[in-house]
Write an enzyme that holds these catalytic residues in place. Sequence first.
Site, PDB file in Angstrom:
ATOM      1  N   ALA A 106    -104.814 -42.921  -5.107  1.00 30.20           N
ATOM      2  CA  ALA A 106    -105.255 -41.632  -4.598  1.00 30.20           C
ATOM      3  C   ALA A 106    -104.536 -40.409  -5.163  1.00 30.20           C
ATOM      4  CB  ALA A 106    -105.124 -41.614  -3.074  1.00 30.20           C
ATOM      5  N   ALA A 107    -103.295 -40.549  -5.621  1.00 31.45           N
ATOM      6  CA  ALA A 107    -102.537 -39.375  -6.072  1.00 31.45           C
ATOM      7  C   ALA A 107    -103.227 -38.725  -7.275  1.00 31.45           C
ATOM      8  CB  ALA A 107    -101.119 -39.793  -6.440  1.00 31.45           C
ATOM      9  N   CYS A 225    -110.919 -41.523 -16.104  1.00 33.30           N
ATOM     10  CA  CYS A 225    -110.913 -40.342 -16.967  1.00 33.30           C
ATOM     11  C   CYS A 225    -110.741 -40.809 -18.415  1.00 33.30           C
ATOM     12  CB  CYS A 225    -109.828 -39.347 -16.555  1.00 33.30           C
ATOM     13  SG  CYS A 225    -108.162 -40.022 -16.486  1.00 33.30           S
TER      14      CYS A 225
END
Length: 427
Positions: A106-107, A225
Amino acid sequence: MNDLADSLAYLGEEKEPLLQALEKEVGEKIAILDETKLGVEETLRRFPFLTKDPLVENGFRFPAEKRLGRTLSYFTGVFSIQDPSSALPVHFLDVKPGELVLDCCAAPGGKTIQAALNKPALVLANDLSHPRALELSSNIERMGLANVEVISKNLTAYAPDMAGVFDKIILDAPCSGQAMFRKNALAKEDWSLSKVEACATIQNALLDGASIMLREGGTLLYSTCSFTYEEDIGMIKAFLESHPDFQIVKVTDDPRFFHHPDLPEAVYLLPSRYPGEGQFFCLLRKGGDKPARFPSERKTDHQYADKLASYGLGNYCTRLAERYVYALPIPGFRFSSGVIKYGLQALSLPRFEPCHNLKGQLPKVELNQSEALAYLRGEQLNRPAPSGYIALCYAGLLLGTAKSVHGQIKNRLPKGLRRRFDLKDLI
């Protein structure tokens, strides 16, 4: 970087525009607005350079050179800031009230905030890296979100014990990070085919674990990403072959999306087409239909209920950690270790003083500009105010808590939040 160009050859005529885009600076960012803190009309009055994103809920685009993160509005949790392409996938996940959501990696917290913001859903936000989980917790704390539990654990080890627990799972997987090249020179230097292979191994294990923890009929959001075939299309195709109970969910299309013929239901947000750093994402639905279940650790106690009730949180579940009482509006996950944040940090012991994020439950006192600047620096104020614990405001924004005693306002803004604001940023 011939290996990089070769790794993108499968994109065909999209390859060269993508490589060119990776050499340019990111032009836009996106602010995710919490309308409960500042309405849309007032937000646009204060920040006229914001433009509504056509897809992302509560999303407003702005030029990257605008330093929105330095403003008082950002400081008080009016909005979070993300990359536009990173913000889009959660829009399609469509989190509903009452759902149990897991954010696996999550970070720093952008996707967690989107999933939790203005929704009575419970979000379990995890990051294996403890320092990154602390950063995640700090961002959740700044936004004042009560419905998020932050942990730092290797969740794949817990997958069998948490089978069928979650309605929705976000897996923004660790990846080789080509989309990060423009803002992080080290990411470009560190990229290699061997890193792609190592990341693919991790991604495969995380997907397997997520598939177990997702309930039947639940939805898994997988994103990276990266633009390599092995981490994106290849990963999903291999997962579907080994998990025939999952199917891809097709999202509403947009001319800025790129779809590869090998997996046309998945979406590439290439920076040559879509504003932002770039993202690959795919929604996967698990077959069947069973309600999510809480694990056995959901039992909670209410020994601090009376104290919380005086601040309007009497029905919240509680957890004691170090010298703080944490409160969650719905039963959470009672891990014995690795818990960083259990909803709101509500009360500090031993005197049960209200913490920073209970400011919304306290009597409000409006400050003038010089008083606000002094308070934000950590100074005490000499002025009359209602006795007891109060919340200090400026220009409609809740700054933090204080205690008023005999005409003196004692500053209770956490030391880590104190800072000197320039006048131009006091908006």
